[in-house]
Design an enzyme around this catalytic site. Structure first.
Site, PDB file in Angstrom:
ATOM      1  N   GLU A   1       8.026  28.997  58.577  1.00 45.12           N
ATOM      2  CA  GLU A   1       8.909  27.878  58.254  1.00 45.12           C
ATOM      3  C   GLU A   1      10.355  28.253  58.605  1.00 45.12           C
ATOM      4  OE1 GLU A   1       7.156  25.135  54.976  1.00 45.12           O
ATOM      5  OE2 GLU A   1       8.206  26.786  54.036  1.00 45.12           O
TER       6      GLU A   1
ATOM      7  N   HIS B   1       8.804  31.577  49.831  1.00 48.03           N
ATOM      8  CA  HIS B   1       9.485  30.408  50.397  1.00 48.03           C
ATOM      9  C   HIS B   1      10.972  30.712  50.558  1.00 48.03           C
ATOM     10  CE1 HIS B   1      10.990  26.409  51.075  1.00 48.03           C
ATOM     11  NE2 HIS B   1       9.753  26.025  51.332  1.00 48.03           N
TER      12      HIS B   1
HETATM   13  P1  PGA Z   1       9.879  19.912  54.482  1.00 48.41           P
HETATM   14  O1  PGA Z   1       9.626  21.188  53.585  1.00 48.41           O
HETATM   15  O2  PGA Z   1       8.552  19.403  54.943  1.00 48.41           O
HETATM   16  O3  PGA Z   1      10.598  18.959  53.598  1.00 48.41           O
HETATM   17  O4  PGA Z   1      10.729  20.354  55.637  1.00 48.41           O
HETATM   18  C1  PGA Z   1       8.671  22.146  53.953  1.00 48.41           C
HETATM   19  C2  PGA Z   1       8.723  23.314  53.019  1.00 48.41           C
HETATM   20  O5  PGA Z   1       9.829  23.717  52.620  1.00 48.41           O
HETATM   21  O6  PGA Z   1       7.674  23.860  52.636  1.00 48.41           O
END
Ligand code: PGA
Length: 223
Positions: free
Chosen positions: A151, A102
């Site tokens: 992401e 992440h």
């Molecule tokens: P968010 O986070 O939905 O708050 O943007 C997603 C993540 O970091 O996995």
């Protein structure tokens, strides 16, 4: 099969988590479409709470088909004299998935590609499936990864989600195998979830903020 991952990050006390799971399970029981989708393997939900909540939640969800548990990290080390670490061996049998890579951990805790590869290796060695996060095509994907979550950093927790076109372009650039489960994450909510779920090329969503409310999260899974 569509995957919905709830990434609670560093949120929720035991009491809050209990209430969340109770509301969530009641919501499933009262929604026949959702219930059938889980029973028929067209939907899988993976809850990723902080470490202290893994055991209590695993007891509550036991017996529910296609509701799984994941952690938000795993140690690069094996079990032993390592104060504060949570090695894969200790998670075996409790969780089925683990979020690795992440951007919050890459950026704030300086996790390197070498560490992330090691974590993937450790998780897989005990049969835990890594959900490997990438910030874009520049991030390498370690061998053996079967689930990738794209992401973009600018979209995380900002309320600004990436466009479907951009997500699909990134997927192509990542050049992962056709059997890789490909997820999108970054400001997913009940209003925009459908955009991604309508594409056959996106296998699911990694949801942060909107997963903290069980009703919002359930509505995302039924889009
Ligand atoms: P968010 O986070 O939905 O708050 O943007 C997603 C993540 O970091 O996995």
């Amino acid at each position: 099969m569509k995957y919905f991952i709830a990434n609670w990050k560093a949120n929720k006390t035991k009491e809050e988590a209990d209430r969340w799971v109770d509301t969530f399970l009641t919501g499933i029981q009262s929604n026949s479409i959702l219930k059938n989708a889980l029973l028929e393997d067209s939907l899988r939900i993976i809850l990723c709470p902080p470490f202290p909540l893994l055991y209590p939640i695993s007891a509550k969800i036991s017996g529910y088909k296609n509701i799984y548990l994941g952690s938000q990290d795993v140690s690069v080390f094996d079990k032993g004299s390592l104060t504060g670490e949570v090695p894969a061996d200790l998670l075996k049998g409790v969780i089925q998935y683990v979020i690795i890579g992440h951007s919050e951990r890459r950026n704030l805790l300086h996790e390197t590609d070498a560490m992330l590869s090691k974590k993937v290796e450790k998780a897989k060695s005990v049969g835990i499936e890594p959900i490997f996060c990438v910030r874009g095509e520049q991030d390498m994907i370690p061998p053996g990864v079967r689930m990738v979550a794209y992401e973009p950093v600018w979209a995380i927790g900002t309320g600004k989600n990436d466009s479907l076109d951009e997500v699909l372009t990134t997927k192509q650039k990542l050049q992962s195998s056709p059997t890789t489960v490909f997820l999108y994450g970054g400001s997913v909510n009940e209003d925009n979830a459908k955009i991604y779920l309508s594409s056959e090329q996106i296998d699911g969503l990694l949801v942060g903020t909107a997963s903290l409310n069980p009703d919002h999260f359930l509505r995302i899974t039924t889009k």
